[in-house]
Design a protein around this motif. Structure first.
Motif, PDB file in Angstrom:
ATOM      1  N   THR A  13      59.396  37.516  64.724  1.00  0.00           N
ATOM      2  CA  THR A  13      60.499  37.687  63.786  1.00  0.00           C
ATOM      3  C   THR A  13      61.518  36.566  64.003  1.00  0.00           C
ATOM      4  OG1 THR A  13      62.095  39.304  62.953  1.00  0.00           O
ATOM      5  CG2 THR A  13      61.741  39.289  65.335  1.00  0.00           C
ATOM      6  N   GLU A  14      62.293  36.237  63.001  1.00  0.00           N
ATOM      7  CA  GLU A  14      63.398  35.257  63.116  1.00  0.00           C
ATOM      8  C   GLU A  14      62.934  33.828  63.404  1.00  0.00           C
ATOM      9  OE1 GLU A  14      67.204  35.762  63.275  1.00  0.00           O
ATOM     10  OE2 GLU A  14      66.395  37.196  61.835  1.00  0.00           O
ATOM     11  N   VAL A  15      61.702  33.501  63.067  1.00  0.00           N
ATOM     12  CA  VAL A  15      61.222  32.133  63.321  1.00  0.00           C
ATOM     13  C   VAL A  15      61.440  31.219  62.117  1.00  0.00           C
ATOM     14  CG1 VAL A  15      59.534  32.776  65.087  1.00  0.00           C
ATOM     15  CG2 VAL A  15      58.827  32.633  62.684  1.00  0.00           C
ATOM     16  N   GLY A  16      61.925  31.817  61.009  1.00  0.00           N
ATOM     17  CA  GLY A  16      62.227  30.987  59.845  1.00  0.00           C
ATOM     18  C   GLY A  16      61.291  31.205  58.667  1.00  0.00           C
ATOM     19  N   LYS A  17      60.621  32.352  58.594  1.00  0.00           N
ATOM     20  CA  LYS A  17      59.714  32.587  57.454  1.00  0.00           C
ATOM     21  C   LYS A  17      60.459  32.508  56.125  1.00  0.00           C
ATOM     22  CE  LYS A  17      58.374  36.646  58.800  1.00  0.00           C
ATOM     23  NZ  LYS A  17      59.133  36.721  60.070  1.00  0.00           N
ATOM     24  N   THR A  18      61.692  33.051  56.092  1.00  0.00           N
ATOM     25  CA  THR A  18      62.423  33.055  54.817  1.00  0.00           C
ATOM     26  C   THR A  18      62.935  31.661  54.462  1.00  0.00           C
ATOM     27  OG1 THR A  18      63.049  35.344  55.221  1.00  0.00           O
ATOM     28  CG2 THR A  18      64.311  34.169  53.539  1.00  0.00           C
ATOM     29  N   VAL A  19      63.429  30.937  55.461  1.00  0.00           N
ATOM     30  CA  VAL A  19      63.892  29.559  55.221  1.00  0.00           C
ATOM     31  C   VAL A  19      62.714  28.700  54.740  1.00  0.00           C
ATOM     32  CG1 VAL A  19      64.785  27.476  56.371  1.00  0.00           C
ATOM     33  CG2 VAL A  19      65.810  29.714  56.871  1.00  0.00           C
ATOM     34  N   VAL A  20      61.579  28.842  55.412  1.00  0.00           N
ATOM     35  CA  VAL A  20      60.385  28.081  55.018  1.00  0.00           C
ATOM     36  C   VAL A  20      59.902  28.531  53.636  1.00  0.00           C
ATOM     37  CG1 VAL A  20      57.933  27.729  55.573  1.00  0.00           C
ATOM     38  CG2 VAL A  20      59.669  27.519  57.374  1.00  0.00           C
ATOM     39  N   SER A  21      59.955  29.849  53.376  1.00  0.00           N
ATOM     40  CA  SER A  21      59.551  30.343  52.049  1.00  0.00           C
ATOM     41  C   SER A  21      60.418  29.709  50.969  1.00  0.00           C
ATOM     42  CB  SER A  21      59.680  31.868  51.965  1.00  0.00           C
ATOM     43  OG  SER A  21      58.774  32.487  52.827  1.00  0.00           O
ATOM     44  N   ALA A  23      61.966  26.893  51.018  1.00  0.00           N
ATOM     45  CA  ALA A  23      61.600  25.478  50.867  1.00  0.00           C
ATOM     46  C   ALA A  23      60.279  25.349  50.097  1.00  0.00           C
ATOM     47  CB  ALA A  23      61.491  24.819  52.243  1.00  0.00           C
ATOM     48  N   LEU A  24      59.294  26.197  50.443  1.00  0.00           N
ATOM     49  CA  LEU A  24      57.978  26.059  49.803  1.00  0.00           C
ATOM     50  C   LEU A  24      57.964  26.612  48.377  1.00  0.00           C
ATOM     51  CD1 LEU A  24      55.532  26.770  52.783  1.00  0.00           C
ATOM     52  CD2 LEU A  24      56.258  24.558  51.848  1.00  0.00           C
ATOM     53  N   VAL A  25      58.791  27.623  48.100  1.00  0.00           N
ATOM     54  CA  VAL A  25      58.912  28.123  46.722  1.00  0.00           C
ATOM     55  C   VAL A  25      59.384  26.975  45.823  1.00  0.00           C
ATOM     56  CG1 VAL A  25      60.405  29.546  45.245  1.00  0.00           C
ATOM     57  CG2 VAL A  25      59.190  30.595  47.160  1.00  0.00           C
ATOM     58  N   ASP A  26      60.376  26.229  46.299  1.00  0.00           N
ATOM     59  CA  ASP A  26      60.866  25.079  45.516  1.00  0.00           C
ATOM     60  C   ASP A  26      59.839  23.949  45.487  1.00  0.00           C
ATOM     61  OD1 ASP A  26      63.211  26.119  44.598  1.00  0.00           O
ATOM     62  OD2 ASP A  26      64.525  25.022  45.979  1.00  0.00           O
ATOM     63  N   TYR A  27      59.223  23.682  46.631  1.00  0.00           N
ATOM     64  CA  TYR A  27      58.278  22.557  46.733  1.00  0.00           C
ATOM     65  C   TYR A  27      57.044  22.775  45.867  1.00  0.00           C
ATOM     66  CZ  TYR A  27      55.423  18.984  49.096  1.00  0.00           C
ATOM     67  OH  TYR A  27      54.641  17.887  49.384  1.00  0.00           O
ATOM     68  N   LEU A  28      56.542  24.031  45.881  1.00  0.00           N
ATOM     69  CA  LEU A  28      55.288  24.326  45.158  1.00  0.00           C
ATOM     70  C   LEU A  28      55.521  24.920  43.783  1.00  0.00           C
ATOM     71  CD1 LEU A  28      53.392  26.082  48.107  1.00  0.00           C
ATOM     72  CD2 LEU A  28      52.945  23.774  47.227  1.00  0.00           C
ATOM     73  N   GLY A  29      56.752  25.375  43.517  1.00  0.00           N
ATOM     74  CA  GLY A  29      57.041  26.022  42.245  1.00  0.00           C
ATOM     75  C   GLY A  29      56.386  27.391  42.127  1.00  0.00           C
ATOM     76  N   ARG A  50      66.796  33.895  46.438  1.00  0.00           N
ATOM     77  CA  ARG A  50      67.536  33.692  45.188  1.00  0.00           C
ATOM     78  C   ARG A  50      68.690  32.703  45.399  1.00  0.00           C
ATOM     79  NH1 ARG A  50      65.932  34.259  41.220  1.00  0.00           N
ATOM     80  NH2 ARG A  50      65.471  36.459  40.963  1.00  0.00           N
ATOM     81  N   ALA A  51      69.399  32.855  46.523  1.00  0.00           N
ATOM     82  CA  ALA A  51      70.589  32.018  46.783  1.00  0.00           C
ATOM     83  C   ALA A  51      70.213  30.590  47.198  1.00  0.00           C
ATOM     84  CB  ALA A  51      71.443  32.675  47.869  1.00  0.00           C
ATOM     85  N   LEU A  52      69.070  30.422  47.863  1.00  0.00           N
ATOM     86  CA  LEU A  52      68.753  29.102  48.432  1.00  0.00           C
ATOM     87  C   LEU A  52      67.931  28.209  47.514  1.00  0.00           C
ATOM     88  CD1 LEU A  52      67.847  30.087  52.128  1.00  0.00           C
ATOM     89  CD2 LEU A  52      69.860  28.799  51.356  1.00  0.00           C
ATOM     90  N   CYS A  53      67.126  28.831  46.639  1.00  0.00           N
ATOM     91  CA  CYS A  53      66.196  28.028  45.841  1.00  0.00           C
ATOM     92  C   CYS A  53      66.871  27.426  44.615  1.00  0.00           C
ATOM     93  CB  CYS A  53      65.009  28.883  45.393  1.00  0.00           C
ATOM     94  SG  CYS A  53      63.921  29.301  46.748  1.00  0.00           S
ATOM     95  N   THR A  54      66.466  26.229  44.300  1.00  0.00           N
ATOM     96  CA  THR A  54      66.981  25.533  43.125  1.00  0.00           C
ATOM     97  C   THR A  54      66.139  25.882  41.894  1.00  0.00           C
ATOM     98  OG1 THR A  54      67.646  23.752  44.588  1.00  0.00           O
ATOM     99  CG2 THR A  54      67.498  23.188  42.252  1.00  0.00           C
ATOM    100  N   THR A  94      51.381  36.197  38.074  1.00  0.00           N
ATOM    101  CA  THR A  94      51.645  34.796  38.382  1.00  0.00           C
ATOM    102  C   THR A  94      50.512  34.162  39.187  1.00  0.00           C
ATOM    103  OG1 THR A  94      53.118  33.306  39.562  1.00  0.00           O
ATOM    104  CG2 THR A  94      53.017  35.531  40.393  1.00  0.00           C
ATOM    105  N   ALA A  95      50.228  32.917  38.885  1.00  0.00           N
ATOM    106  CA  ALA A  95      49.170  32.198  39.589  1.00  0.00           C
ATOM    107  C   ALA A  95      49.683  31.623  40.899  1.00  0.00           C
ATOM    108  CB  ALA A  95      48.643  31.072  38.713  1.00  0.00           C
ATOM    109  N   ALA A  96      50.985  31.438  40.983  1.00  0.00           N
ATOM    110  CA  ALA A  96      51.560  30.784  42.150  1.00  0.00           C
ATOM    111  C   ALA A  96      52.553  31.728  42.812  1.00  0.00           C
ATOM    112  CB  ALA A  96      52.252  29.499  41.716  1.00  0.00           C
ATOM    113  N   LEU A  97      52.251  32.106  44.039  1.00  0.00           N
ATOM    114  CA  LEU A  97      53.045  33.155  44.689  1.00  0.00           C
ATOM    115  C   LEU A  97      53.064  32.971  46.200  1.00  0.00           C
ATOM    116  CD1 LEU A  97      54.429  36.024  44.394  1.00  0.00           C
ATOM    117  CD2 LEU A  97      52.137  36.983  44.760  1.00  0.00           C
TER     118      LEU A  97
END
Ligand SMILES: Nc1ncnc2c1ncn2[C@@H]1O[C@H](COP(=O)(O)OP(=O)(O)OP(=O)(O)O)[C@@H](O)[C@H]1O
Ligand SMILES: C[C@H](N)[C@H](N)CCCCCC(=O)O
Ligand SMILES: [Mg+2]
Length: 214
Positions: A13-21, A23-29, A50-54, A94-97
């Motif tokens: 827990t707390e290793v950064g799954k949400t921060v990485v998610s 980043a990858l949600v934005d990177y991969l769309g 919701r707050a972090l992704c562009t 959705t195809a991308a998740l």
């Protein structure tokens, strides 16, 4: 990265799954789904995405929102809820998740089943997030061994933040063939702007025949 449906797990827990998610949600769309949220219901992982992704991603609602910031087997029992593997079905709009787990692979979701069983049932390739702390080599290699044993494809290991070179090297040298590495930089203060800068710095390195092509 052709297949864009992944399950993001971590070495704990707390290793950064949400921060990485984020980043990858934005990177991969991709869209995002957190099947079990325990604790932090006013600042949940979905709200942080919701707050972090562009990219203004689609965020599917959690299947379970548990009040206690504890292991799901414990939080659900305290709240009189029985979590069962059969309750979960993949959003198929959705195809991308990206699907984010709670804690690591052997976090119990009830008295018999674990997060890794949910991953197995959903049938997605895994992304394993690791972060550098003393003990992370053991936690990373144990997590990889568990995934291999269960027959779950490990698409990527994410080196999240700054790593001691000797730690990074030994983990890289033990990645299974076919598992690539993603590098995400250390972010000084986690906010939308800095996350977007980090997305621009993401590095993906292919791993072929037991060696990295750098
Ligand atoms: N790349 C990074 N750079 C700097 N700090 C980071 C980074 N990744 C994660 N962190 C720090 O670690 C904390 C925990 O990260 P995060 O909430 O993403 O973990 P998690 O694995 O999703 O936890 P959970 O098991 O509760 O879902 C963050 O709030 C942040 O402070
Ligand atoms: C509450 C926390 N943020 C996670 N959602 C749940 C972590 C459970 C960890 C259980 C364990 O490995 O001991
Ligand atoms: Mg999280």
């Amino acid at each position: 990265m052709m297949n864009k449906r992944y399950f993001i797990t971590g070495i704990g827990t707390e290793v950064g799954k949400t921060v990485v998610s984020a980043a990858l949600v934005d990177y991969l769309g991709t869209a995002y789904w957190k099947p079990i949220q325990s604790g932090d219901l006013q600042a949940s992982d979905s709200m942080r995405i919701r707050a972090l992704c562009t990219s203004e991603p689609t965020i599917f609602p959690e299947q379970y929102q548990l009040k206690h910031p504890a292991s799901p087997h414990d939080a659900s029992e305290r709240e009189g809820i029985q979590i069962s593997l059969t309750d979960f079905s993949m959003p198929n709009q959705t195809a991308a998740l990206l699907v984010e787990g709670a804690g690591g692979l052997f976090v119990p979701i009830n008295s018999e089943e674990f997060m890794i069983d949910l991953m197995d049932q959903l049938g997605l390739p895994a992304i394993l997030v690791c972060r550098d702390y003393l003990g992370c080599i053991n936690h990373t290699l144990l997590s990889i061994a568990a995934l291999v044993h269960k027959g779950i494809q490990l698409a990527f290991v994410v080196f999240n933040g700054a790593f001691e070179p000797a730690t990074q090297r030994v983990i890289e040298s033990h990645l299974p063939a076919g598992t690539d590495a993603i590098y995400i930089p250390e972010i000084k203060e986690i906010n939308k702007m800095n996350l977007s800068t980090a997305v621009g710095q993401i590095k993906i390195v292919e791993h072929t025949n037991g060696a990295f092509r750098k």
